[in-house]
Motif scaffolding. Structure first.
Motif, PDB file in Angstrom:
ATOM      1  N   LEU A 381      20.396 -37.023  18.844  1.00 48.29           N
ATOM      2  CA  LEU A 381      20.984 -36.227  17.863  1.00 48.29           C
ATOM      3  C   LEU A 381      19.596 -36.449  17.355  1.00 48.29           C
ATOM      4  N   VAL A 382      19.097 -37.715  16.951  1.00 45.91           N
ATOM      5  CA  VAL A 382      17.767 -38.161  15.856  1.00 45.91           C
ATOM      6  C   VAL A 382      17.377 -37.243  16.400  1.00 45.91           C
ATOM      7  N   GLY A 383      16.698 -37.287  17.137  1.00 47.71           N
ATOM      8  CA  GLY A 383      15.568 -35.608  17.667  1.00 47.71           C
ATOM      9  C   GLY A 383      15.915 -34.753  17.869  1.00 47.71           C
ATOM     10  N   THR A 384      17.320 -34.024  17.624  1.00 43.31           N
ATOM     11  CA  THR A 384      17.061 -32.944  17.626  1.00 43.31           C
ATOM     12  C   THR A 384      17.597 -32.823  15.677  1.00 43.31           C
ATOM     13  N   CYS A 385      18.254 -33.726  15.539  1.00 41.10           N
ATOM     14  CA  CYS A 385      17.500 -33.095  13.836  1.00 41.10           C
ATOM     15  C   CYS A 385      16.107 -33.404  13.270  1.00 41.10           C
ATOM     16  N   LEU A 387      14.070 -31.884  15.301  1.00 40.55           N
ATOM     17  CA  LEU A 387      13.752 -31.201  15.909  1.00 40.55           C
ATOM     18  C   LEU A 387      13.970 -29.603  15.219  1.00 40.55           C
ATOM     19  N   GLU A 388      14.862 -28.926  14.671  1.00 47.00           N
ATOM     20  CA  GLU A 388      15.811 -28.713  14.603  1.00 47.00           C
ATOM     21  C   GLU A 388      15.981 -28.041  13.073  1.00 47.00           C
ATOM     22  N   LYS A 389      15.230 -29.592  11.941  1.00 50.77           N
ATOM     23  CA  LYS A 389      15.263 -29.793  10.453  1.00 50.77           C
ATOM     24  C   LYS A 389      16.841 -29.605  10.113  1.00 50.77           C
ATOM     25  N   GLU A 390      17.401 -29.616  10.163  1.00 55.18           N
ATOM     26  CA  GLU A 390      18.718 -29.062   9.388  1.00 55.18           C
ATOM     27  C   GLU A 390      20.135 -30.358  10.016  1.00 55.18           C
ATOM     28  N   THR A 391      20.479 -30.811   8.746  1.00 50.23           N
ATOM     29  CA  THR A 391      22.017 -32.328   8.574  1.00 50.23           C
ATOM     30  C   THR A 391      22.930 -31.536  10.239  1.00 50.23           C
ATOM     31  N   ILE A 392      22.920 -33.165  10.230  1.00 43.28           N
ATOM     32  CA  ILE A 392      23.529 -33.109  11.809  1.00 43.28           C
ATOM     33  C   ILE A 392      25.417 -34.691  11.317  1.00 43.28           C
ATOM     34  N   PRO A 413      31.794 -46.239  15.315  1.00 42.85           N
ATOM     35  CA  PRO A 413      32.220 -45.649  14.725  1.00 42.85           C
ATOM     36  C   PRO A 413      33.310 -44.451  14.166  1.00 42.85           C
ATOM     37  N   SER A 414      33.738 -43.489  13.026  1.00 41.79           N
ATOM     38  CA  SER A 414      34.534 -42.769  12.690  1.00 41.79           C
ATOM     39  C   SER A 414      33.620 -40.961  12.743  1.00 41.79           C
ATOM     40  N   SER A 415      32.785 -41.384  12.035  1.00 43.61           N
ATOM     41  CA  SER A 415      32.280 -40.531  11.631  1.00 43.61           C
ATOM     42  C   SER A 415      30.529 -41.043  11.366  1.00 43.61           C
ATOM     43  N   ILE A 416      29.217 -39.847  11.693  1.00 46.82           N
ATOM     44  CA  ILE A 416      27.545 -39.993  11.653  1.00 46.82           C
ATOM     45  C   ILE A 416      27.444 -38.857  10.924  1.00 46.82           C
ATOM     46  N   VAL A 417      26.519 -39.426  10.140  1.00 47.74           N
ATOM     47  CA  VAL A 417      25.613 -37.915   9.627  1.00 47.74           C
ATOM     48  C   VAL A 417      24.063 -38.733   9.322  1.00 47.74           C
ATOM     49  N   ILE A 418      23.327 -37.419  10.470  1.00 49.37           N
ATOM     50  CA  ILE A 418      21.922 -37.629  10.614  1.00 49.37           C
ATOM     51  C   ILE A 418      21.096 -36.438   9.548  1.00 49.37           C
ATOM     52  N   ILE A 419      19.690 -37.093   8.900  1.00 53.37           N
ATOM     53  CA  ILE A 419      19.390 -36.153   7.375  1.00 53.37           C
ATOM     54  C   ILE A 419      18.850 -36.134   7.985  1.00 53.37           C
TER      55      ILE A 419
END
Length: 617
Positions: A381-385, A387-392, A413-419
């Protein structure tokens, strides 16, 4: 048994309209007054007037009375007409000598104190005259009794006055006194009746008026207790509805003032202007409260975001290293957001062929975590973020992706945000936060805004680091350059000395070469073995000119003698800088002269073959 009469009870217990009662009272009084006063007046004037005139006037009065009664009842002759007229018709005419009766056109006696209800009235002549219906007539049976008839179209009947003409005048004065007394009694009775009636009517009216005045002042009054089955009852019921409506409106308005918008409220009808206005006001207050609540939440969120931006702006202004800055941002952000753990990955492109994201800082449960982790672009997910340069943002976390560890154990966790940390399109890192609760939209918006500031700061830090490295490198290079300059100065001095020595040696060499050139044959080859120059001694040996051999390969002029090193091996030795002497035979111009030649290689500064000198003995 004592009989009492209460008009209020009478009104309450009977479904009789007030207007009907008032009309009835007016008719009663009118009848008594009209009859009494008229008859009294007639008694005074009867002596002077003829009997016909008196009777005619009497008929007219009674007919007027009948018209009044019929105007009230309106259904022809009924029992009610009978009751209302009998009192008036029972009054004797001409003192006690005459009475008034009402007889139908068929001869049935409708009203008469003596023969009421009889189907025949008088002689056949009477009946014949009644059936003729030709208006008014009188009839005498040959005695002192006289009868006068008057046709009444509304009842299809006749008014009949029968009296003793002889006794008429004898009793006239006495009857006058009696009629006056009777009229006074009836008038007194009527006045008492009107007084009681006025009390019965005015009391509820006064009560209604009092309540309406109090209501007009905005007060709430007790309900009316006049439960009549007539107009007063209807007014009372309507007034009570008004009181109920005002009370309900006041209570509802009080509930609205206490911000209780869920209390039940019913309008009096679809046309209840005040009630409908209160309902609209409640709906408006509900919308206003919801809007105020929403605006308050928006304002609170805005204040929270502004406070957070100010807090982290102070942190970003601190002069910290990239690692310490990353830790301070992550730790404060986890605490401020109310997350459970977080981490910051730094974009590392130092190796262009192996660009990675390094976990620079991590924080969980108020403690700093010293973890090492490296992620490639596009990995997870971190690598995808990156690559895409968008918030996940995820609320459905992949299995085994991450666990939040506390003293109570591990929890997913109930939620994860990657910015992504971006400056325009340039990536400087990734920020990841995990929580046991779901992040709100405004929290993610705040983190995205903060990420822009973090990225700018990290870009400046990275730029400063690069600048610092360049400064340090420049300093080292300056020091090295200074050392090199000193060394170069020394080398220049040594070079100058060497050049002077070289010049001296070159002079000596040139002198030696000149001597050699005069004494022996000399040939100069380039690094490929082509003849560059040839001296005069060798030209004479070849019996030719120099231009003939320039550019020719030396192997075209000589060949090795038997047992001597061949040309290929010879040239390999030359490239190594080894001096070689061999026996060879000159083969140019059909000459086969044996010679002994020494090959001396000359090397350049890079120890590469530059040229070769051949000295022929």
């Amino acid at each position: 048994m004592k009989l009492t009469f209460n008009l209020a009870d009478f009104f309450r217990n009977r479904k009789v309209s007030v207007s009907a009662i008032i009309v009835f009272a007016i008719i009663q009084i009118s009848i008594v007054g009209i009859v009494a006063l008229t008859i009294s007046s007639l008694q005074s004037d009867r002596i002077e007037k003829s009997t016909d005139e008196v009777i005619d006037h009497h008929f007219q009065l009674v007919k007027n009375l009948i018209n009044v009664v019929e105007g009230e009842t309106g259904n022809g002759f009924t029992d009610r007409d009978h009751d209302m007229l009998k009192t008036a018709l029972s009054i004797e005419v001409f003192s006690n000598t005459g009475t008034t009766s009402l007889v139908s056109s068929s001869g049935e006696v409708l009203i008469d104190n003596v023969i009421e209800g009889s189907s025949q009235f008088g002689s056949i002549e009477h009946t014949k005259r009644l059936n003729d219906r030709f208006g008014k007539f009188n009839y005498s049976d040959g005695t002192n009794n006289v009868e006068y008839f008057e046709y009444v179209p509304v009842y299809d009947a006749f008014l009949v006055v029968k009296f003793d003409s002889k006794a008429l005048y004898a009793d006239l004065q006495q009857n006058k006194l009696i009629i006056i007394a009777l009229a006074l009694i009836m008038l007194l009775f009527s006045m008492i009746f009107l007084y009681r009636l006025s009390l019965a009517l005015l009391k509820p009216l006064s009560d209604f008026n009092f309540k309406m005045v109090e209501i007009a002042k905005g007060k709430i009054v007790d309900k009316s207790q006049y439960l009549y089955s007539n107009e007063f009852g209807e007014v009372s019921a309507s007034l009570n509805k008004v009181i109920d409506g005002i009370t309900n409106n006041a209570n509802f308005a009080e509930e609205l003032s206490n911000h209780n918008y869920t209390s039940e409220f019913y309008t009096l009808s679809e046309d209840d202007v005040l009630g409908n206005s209160l309902v609209k006001m409640r709906d408006s207050l509900i919308k206003a409260e919801e809007a105020e609540k929403k605006n308050k939440e928006i304002e609170q969120r805005r204040d929270w975001i502004n406070t957070g931006i100010a807090k982290f702006s102070d942190i970003l202004r601190e002069n910290l290293s990239q690692k310490e800055l990353g830790y301070k941002i992550v730790s404060n952000l986890v605490e401020y957001i109310g997350a459970n753990q977080g981490g910051m990955f730094i974009y590392d492109d130092s190796d262009k062929d192996n660009i990675v994201l390094n976990l620079e800082s991590s924080y969980a449960y108020s403690r700093r975590k010293f973890l090492e982790k490296q992620i490639f672009i596009g990995e997870g997910l971190v690598g995808t973020c990156a690559l895409e340069k968008e918030t996940i943002y995820l609320t459905e976390i992949p299995e085994n992706y991450a666990n939040i560890t506390s003293g109570l154990g591990d929890s997913a966790p109930s939620s994860i945000v990657i910015i992504p940390l971006l400056v325009e399109k340039d990536l400087f890192g990734i920020m990841e936060l995990a929580s046991l609760r779901e992040f709100q939209d405004f929290e993610i918006e705040f983190m995205e805004k903060l990420a822009e500031s973090i990225a700018v700061t990290m870009a400046n830090v990275k730029r400063n680091d690069v600048t610092q490295q360049l400064l340090e490198q420049s300093k080292i290079q300056s020091e090295e350059l200074a050392a090199q300059e000193e060394e170069m100065r020394q080398n220049m001095e040594e070079l100058q000395a060497t050049q002077e020595e070289s010049y001296r040696k070159e002079t000596e060499v040139n002198s030696i070469l000149d001597s050699i050139n005069k004494a022996v044959s000399v040939v100069k080859l380039d690094d490929r073995g082509d003849i560059v120059s040839i001296n005069d001694n060798y030209i004479r040996t070849l019996n030719s000119q120099e231009e003939t051999f320039k550019g020719m390969h030396y192997s075209s002029v000589v060949r090795p003698a038997n047992g001597s090193i061949n040309n290929n091996d010879l040239w390999e030795e030359m490239q190594k800088g080894i001096l070689v002497t061999r026996d060879e035979i000159v083969i140019a111009n059909n000459i086969n002269a044996p010679v002994k030649s020494t090959y001396s290689p000359v090397m350049d500064v890079n120890n590469e073959l530059e040229n070769v000198l051949i000295i022929v003995q």
